[in-house]
Design a protein around this motif. Sequence first.
Motif, mmCIF file in Angstrom:
data_model
loop_
_atom_site.group_PDB
_atom_site.id
_atom_site.type_symbol
_atom_site.label_atom_id
_atom_site.label_comp_id
_atom_site.label_asym_id
_atom_site.label_seq_id
_atom_site.Cartn_x
_atom_site.Cartn_y
_atom_site.Cartn_z
ATOM 1 N N PHE A 72 0.854 -1.176 0.000
ATOM 2 C CA PHE A 72 0.000 0.000 0.000
ATOM 3 C C PHE A 72 0.896 1.234 0.000
ATOM 4 C CE2 PHE A 72 -3.153 -2.608 2.708
ATOM 5 C CZ PHE A 72 -3.644 -3.240 1.579
ATOM 6 N N VAL A 73 0.581 2.205 -0.843
ATOM 7 C CA VAL A 73 1.390 3.422 -0.950
ATOM 8 C C VAL A 73 0.539 4.604 -0.507
ATOM 9 C CG1 VAL A 73 2.733 4.904 -2.474
ATOM 10 C CG2 VAL A 73 2.690 2.431 -2.863
ATOM 11 N N TYR A 74 1.106 5.422 0.388
ATOM 12 C CA TYR A 74 0.427 6.601 0.923
ATOM 13 C C TYR A 74 1.328 7.809 0.751
ATOM 14 C CZ TYR A 74 -2.040 2.907 3.475
ATOM 15 O OH TYR A 74 -2.739 1.779 3.813
ATOM 16 N N ARG A 75 0.715 8.976 0.668
ATOM 17 C CA ARG A 75 1.445 10.243 0.745
ATOM 18 C C ARG A 75 0.859 11.022 1.906
ATOM 19 N NH1 ARG A 75 2.251 11.841 -5.515
ATOM 20 N NH2 ARG A 75 3.874 10.296 -5.897
ATOM 21 N N ALA A 76 1.737 11.596 2.722
ATOM 22 C CA ALA A 76 1.263 12.270 3.934
ATOM 23 C C ALA A 76 2.258 13.339 4.363
ATOM 24 C CB ALA A 76 1.084 11.253 5.051
ATOM 25 N N TRP A 77 1.770 14.230 5.227
ATOM 26 C CA TRP A 77 2.588 15.302 5.803
ATOM 27 C C TRP A 77 2.938 14.953 7.236
ATOM 28 C CZ3 TRP A 77 4.260 19.712 3.377
ATOM 29 C CH2 TRP A 77 3.712 19.970 2.127
ATOM 30 N N ARG A 81 6.843 18.420 6.397
ATOM 31 C CA ARG A 81 7.461 17.755 5.248
ATOM 32 C C ARG A 81 6.500 16.716 4.682
ATOM 33 N NH1 ARG A 81 12.786 17.027 8.679
ATOM 34 N NH2 ARG A 81 13.736 19.044 8.270
ATOM 35 N N ARG A 82 6.597 16.489 3.395
ATOM 36 C CA ARG A 82 5.737 15.524 2.721
ATOM 37 C C ARG A 82 6.515 14.236 2.474
ATOM 38 N NH1 ARG A 82 0.931 15.490 0.387
ATOM 39 N NH2 ARG A 82 0.610 14.432 -1.583
ATOM 40 N N PHE A 83 5.858 13.093 2.740
ATOM 41 C CA PHE A 83 6.490 11.796 2.596
ATOM 42 C C PHE A 83 5.638 10.874 1.741
ATOM 43 C CE2 PHE A 83 8.201 13.404 6.553
ATOM 44 C CZ PHE A 83 9.532 13.030 6.507
ATOM 45 N N GLU A 84 6.307 9.915 1.114
ATOM 46 C CA GLU A 84 5.624 8.799 0.476
ATOM 47 C C GLU A 84 6.026 7.552 1.252
ATOM 48 O OE1 GLU A 84 4.810 8.293 -3.903
ATOM 49 O OE2 GLU A 84 6.433 6.835 -3.598
ATOM 50 N N ILE A 85 5.027 6.840 1.776
ATOM 51 C CA ILE A 85 5.270 5.691 2.639
ATOM 52 C C ILE A 85 4.677 4.456 1.973
ATOM 53 C CG2 ILE A 85 4.925 4.716 4.940
ATOM 54 C CD1 ILE A 85 4.048 8.242 4.718
ATOM 55 N N THR A 86 5.475 3.389 1.885
ATOM 56 C CA THR A 86 5.014 2.116 1.341
ATOM 57 C C THR A 86 4.951 1.111 2.473
ATOM 58 O OG1 THR A 86 6.106 2.635 -0.748
ATOM 59 C CG2 THR A 86 5.438 0.344 -0.397
ATOM 60 N N VAL A 87 3.787 0.459 2.610
ATOM 61 C CA VAL A 87 3.553 -0.481 3.704
ATOM 62 C C VAL A 87 3.177 -1.833 3.101
ATOM 63 C CG1 VAL A 87 2.154 -0.956 5.752
ATOM 64 C CG2 VAL A 87 2.753 1.399 5.186
ATOM 65 N N VAL A 95 8.060 -0.611 4.321
ATOM 66 C CA VAL A 95 9.145 -1.110 3.474
ATOM 67 C C VAL A 95 9.882 0.010 2.760
ATOM 68 C CG1 VAL A 95 8.192 -3.408 3.170
ATOM 69 C CG2 VAL A 95 7.553 -1.606 1.591
ATOM 70 N N ASN A 96 9.244 1.183 2.659
ATOM 71 C CA ASN A 96 9.920 2.306 2.026
ATOM 72 C C ASN A 96 9.276 3.599 2.544
ATOM 73 O OD1 ASN A 96 11.567 3.840 0.407
ATOM 74 N ND2 ASN A 96 10.392 3.488 -1.472
ATOM 75 N N MET A 97 10.123 4.564 2.824
ATOM 76 C CA MET A 97 9.634 5.871 3.248
ATOM 77 C C MET A 97 10.603 6.900 2.695
ATOM 78 S SD MET A 97 8.562 7.288 6.964
ATOM 79 C CE MET A 97 9.995 8.137 7.560
ATOM 80 N N ARG A 98 10.088 7.766 1.834
ATOM 81 C CA ARG A 98 10.969 8.780 1.253
ATOM 82 C C ARG A 98 10.304 10.144 1.321
ATOM 83 N NH1 ARG A 98 10.230 9.897 -4.459
ATOM 84 N NH2 ARG A 98 8.363 8.833 -5.166
ATOM 85 N N ARG A 99 11.148 11.132 1.447
ATOM 86 C CA ARG A 99 10.677 12.512 1.501
ATOM 87 C C ARG A 99 10.432 13.019 0.100
ATOM 88 N NH1 ARG A 99 13.972 17.559 3.849
ATOM 89 N NH2 ARG A 99 12.463 19.107 3.242
ATOM 90 N N ILE A 100 9.306 13.677 -0.117
ATOM 91 C CA ILE A 100 8.962 14.236 -1.417
ATOM 92 C C ILE A 100 9.153 15.739 -1.339
ATOM 93 C CG2 ILE A 100 7.130 14.548 -3.116
ATOM 94 C CD1 ILE A 100 5.839 12.041 -1.984
ATOM 95 N N ARG A 101 9.766 16.306 -2.338
ATOM 96 C CA ARG A 101 9.988 17.756 -2.350
ATOM 97 C C ARG A 101 8.835 18.475 -2.980
ATOM 98 N NH1 ARG A 101 14.740 18.911 -0.186
ATOM 99 N NH2 ARG A 101 16.315 17.309 -0.348
#
Length: 101
Positions: A72-77, A81-87, A95-101
């Motif tokens: 599952f992929v989410y985008r959140a603040w 800062r804004r992040f994209e989180i993969t669960v 499994v993945n968490m990256r900062r989005i600019r």
Amino acid sequence: MIRRIAASLAIAIGLLLTPAALPVPVDAATINISVGSSLNNGRGITCVQGERLLRNRGFRDIRRIDCRGRYFVYRAWRGGRRFEITVRSSNGRVVNMRRIR
């Protein structure tokens, strides 16, 4: 009469000099989340549960990007800062968490 006034005055001064318990702001707690963090203690989750679990860990304005398949992929603040989180859906692990600019 004078004793009562003196006692009342002593109590009032004691209360004024006692430091008041200051309320702790809600954002004062630090919640660490990173790749490998288990959101649901190893149990499978639904897309809505994943959103709720992220919200409980301090993320706001959560959007579900992709809730099909094994991840599952989410985008959140969080923290401005804004992040994209993969669960992973099978065990609720990030499994993945990256900062989005």
